[in-house]
Design an enzyme around this catalytic site. Sequence first.
Site, short mmCIF file in Angstrom:
data_model
loop_
_atom_site.label_atom_id
_atom_site.label_comp_id
_atom_site.label_asym_id
_atom_site.label_seq_id
_atom_site.Cartn_x
_atom_site.Cartn_y
_atom_site.Cartn_z
N ASP A 94 1.12 -0.98 0.05
CA ASP A 94 0.24 0.10 -0.36
C ASP A 94 1.05 1.05 0.44
O ASP A 94 1.92 1.18 0.87
CB ASP A 94 -0.75 0.06 1.56
CG ASP A 94 0.32 0.10 3.06
OD1 ASP A 94 0.80 -0.72 2.68
OD2 ASP A 94 -0.18 0.79 3.60
N GLU A 95 0.34 2.03 -0.27
CA GLU A 95 0.54 3.29 -0.31
C GLU A 95 2.50 3.85 -1.09
O GLU A 95 3.46 4.75 0.00
CB GLU A 95 0.67 4.51 1.28
CG GLU A 95 -0.38 4.62 1.51
CD GLU A 95 -0.90 4.79 3.36
OE1 GLU A 95 -1.87 5.18 2.93
OE2 GLU A 95 0.15 4.71 3.79
N VAL A 96 2.88 3.54 -1.87
CA VAL A 96 3.68 4.15 -2.97
C VAL A 96 4.02 5.38 -3.05
O VAL A 96 2.93 5.44 -4.03
CB VAL A 96 3.94 2.63 -3.59
CG1 VAL A 96 5.37 3.19 -4.59
CG2 VAL A 96 3.98 1.26 -3.18
#
Length: 576
Positions: free
Chosen positions: A335-337
Site C-alpha cells: 500500500d501507499e507507494v
Amino acid sequence: MDYRKPSFSFFSFFTIILCSNIPQISAVEYPINVWPKPTTFFWPNPQAILLAGNFTISAPEHRYLTPAVDRYLRQVLMEHHLPLVNPPLNLKSAPPLTALVITVADVNSPLTHGVNESYSLAVPSSGENAILTAQTEWGAMRGLETFSQLVYSSPSSVACGLYISDVPLFMHRGIMLDTSRNYYGVKDLLRLVKAMSMNKLNVFHWHITDSHSFPVVLPSEPELARKGAYGESMKYTAADVRNVVEFGMEYGVRVVPEIDMPAHTGSWAEAYPEIVTCANMFWWPAESDWPNRLAAEPGTGQLNPLHPKTYQVVKNVVHDVATMFPDELYHAGADEVVPNCWKVDPSIQNFLSKNGTLSQILEIFVNTTLPYITSLNRTVVFWEDVLLDAEIKVSPSLLPPENVILQTWNNGPNNTKKIVDSGYRVIVSSSDFYYLDCGHGDFVGNNSKYNQPPGTPQGDGDSWCGPFKTWQTIYNYDITYGLNEAESKLVLGGEVALWSEQADSTVMDPRIWPRASAMAEALWSGNRDETGKSRYAEATDRLNEWRYRRVTRGIYAEPIQPLWCVKNPGMCNTVH
C-alpha cells in the site's frame, strides 16, 4: 424486537444457564445475552436448572480442544457472573445438569480459512446431559463459548431445554493490530487473542513492521530487528511468535503476519541503507504541496525494486516469516507507494529517463516477490492499492486471483465493488467504517492548522479519517452492500483495524472493545432482523451486558452508556 429485560427475584445462590423444551420456533426475544447472537435460537419457555457441583464437560482428546474444554469448565464453575439486569428466568424443579457431552465429526481439521465453525447446542429439561455437536474442533470451541455465556450467578447451577444451531455468515472475521508505530507486549497480544475468541473472531492480522520499527527478530536477518526495533525490550523473538501462534490455536484464532513492502519500510534502512530510498528524510519538504511529499506520514523509506540486494533481503525475510507463521495467508502489504520517495533515487531516476514508469517499477517488485511467496504454499494478501492506486499500480495479469486476495481500506463499498468485479476475493476493512484509530485528531507536531483564533471550528479534529467510528456505525455496515449474489461470494469477510500512531498497550482494550464486538456479530449472524430492519437498537442492551461481562473477564472495554441506562432498560431510548 425488544430485548429489554424486566427484573425478577434472582437466584443469588446459583449459577444458572437457560432452559426449555425444544419446539421449532425462533426465539426472537430471549432474556439472556449471547454475543454474537446465534443464527438460530429455540427457547420459548425460559427456565433455569441447577448446575451440578460435579458438572463435567467431555470431548474427544485433541491437542487444542482438550485445553479449551478444561478452560471452559473452570470458567462455568468459577465465573459466578451476576448480570447487570436480572434475566426473568424461573428455576425449574428438575435434577441438576451434570454434564455437557461434546461430539466432533472430524477432529483432524486444520485451522484454515473456510474451516467449518458450525455447532449445535441442546440443553434438555429432563436432567439429561447437554449435547454440543460440531463438525470440527473449532466449531466445538465456538459452542463452548456460547455455553459459557449462558451461565449466570453463584455458586453453580444450569438450565434446561435450550437449543441453538449456529454457523457464521462470513469465514474471515478479524482484527488488524499495528505493532510497529507503537509497541505492544506479548501479554497484550495474548489478551487480544483471548478476547477475540470470546467474540468468535478468528483472524488476528498482525501488522508487525512498518517504517517506524522492525520489531520481529528473524533468524536469517537479525540485523533488521537489532537496528530497526525501538529497543532491546521492544522486540518479538521467535519464541514470542511461537507463543502467540500457539495461543491462537488454543483459542481458535489464526495469526496472519503482515510485512509491509515495498513502501512503509524505512525501518529496514537502519540495517540496509543501500536498498531503501528516501530513508530518514523529512516526510514533507518545506514549501511543497501535498503531492510532493515523500511519505503518507512521518517516517519515510521504500524498498528499491531496482537494487539486486533488495531481493536477497526480501526472500530471507519472507522465508523466515512464512516459517514462523504457519497460516496459509501471507500479507505482503503493497500500500501507499509514494512517487517522490522513489524519484529521489539515482537508479530510479535513470530508469524513468528511459521512458520507464513508476508502475513498471512496482510490477518488477511484485513479479519478483509474489512467485516466491506462493512457492512457499502461501496465498498472498495485498492492500487494494496494488490494483486500485491512481498513480502506481500493477497490471491484473501479474495478480492471479487464485493466488491473491485484496484487502480494501478506502472509498467504502465502491472499492469493494471494483475488486470483486475484477474477479478477486476481498477482505473488507473500509476506513469509513472499520478503522478504530479514526477521530483521535492528528499526531504531527508544529501543525499550523491549530494556529487559529479561539473558537474556530475544528471539524473532524484533523483526523484524516474522522469522525470516530461508533459501534453503531460498525454494526450497521453491510460489507456486501451493492453486490449481487455472485459478487458477494467473493467477500471473505472483514477486519476492524487499529493503526497505532496514537495507541499502544495502555489503551488497546478500550480502543478495540466493544466496537470490534459490533463487527463480530454483524459478520457472524448479521445486523438485521427477519424483516430486514437493522437490529442495532435491540442490540444495545445485549451489548451493554456483554461489555460488562467482558470487563469481569479482564478485558477493559469502554462503556457505551451510563450504568443508569442499563439498570433502567428502555429509559434511555429515543422512543419508549
